[in-house]
Motif scaffolding. Structure first.
Motif, short mmCIF file in Angstrom:
data_model
loop_
_atom_site.label_atom_id
_atom_site.label_comp_id
_atom_site.label_asym_id
_atom_site.label_seq_id
_atom_site.Cartn_x
_atom_site.Cartn_y
_atom_site.Cartn_z
N ARG A 39 22.65 14.71 -47.24
CA ARG A 39 21.67 13.85 -47.92
C ARG A 39 20.27 14.41 -47.71
N GLU A 41 16.37 13.07 -46.90
CA GLU A 41 15.59 11.94 -46.41
C GLU A 41 14.17 12.08 -46.93
N VAL A 54 10.58 7.43 -42.58
CA VAL A 54 11.63 7.56 -43.58
C VAL A 54 11.64 6.30 -44.44
N ALA A 57 16.60 7.71 -49.01
CA ALA A 57 17.47 8.90 -48.97
C ALA A 57 18.10 9.09 -50.34
N SER A 84 19.58 16.71 -44.29
CA SER A 84 20.38 16.47 -43.09
C SER A 84 21.84 16.72 -43.43
#
Length: 102
Positions: A39, A41, A54, A57, A84
């Motif tokens: 994913r 972020e 954050v 996402a 990530s």
């Protein structure tokens, strides 16, 4: 994973039927070159906040994000994106995209 690149931000304002404005900051970036990205972020800092946080996402195949969370006219918005993987490893941040919303 390798960092995403070429992050860019644009602002879009829509006037709703009740006369209020909906402001959305739209982010686009180039995908990480790593094949194990789980994913992306999205991190944001507004005006003089002390650090980026954050705010959302996206899936590894999606390289854009629409931020309409409390966007205000006259605000200065700074964004980073990072990749990530499934193990929780995080890439370095992308380049910074800074946007002033008039």
């Amino acid at each position: 994973p390798a960092a995403p690149a070429n992050l860019a931000a644009n602002s879009n304002t829509i006037i709703l039927s009740n006369g209020s404005a909906l402001i959305t900051n739209i982010l686009n970036w180039t995908a990480s070159t790593s094949t194990d990205v789980a994913r992306y972020e999205i991190l944001r800092r507004v005006d003089n906040e002390p650090a980026h946080a954050v705010i959302g996402a996206s899936a590894p195949t999606i390289t854009f994000y629409s931020d309409n969370n409390n966007i205000k006219s006259g605000g200065l918005y700074s964004y980073f994106v990072r990749a990530s993987d499934a193990s929780g490893n995080v890439s370095p941040n992308s380049n910074e995209a800074v946007l002033f919303v008039p």
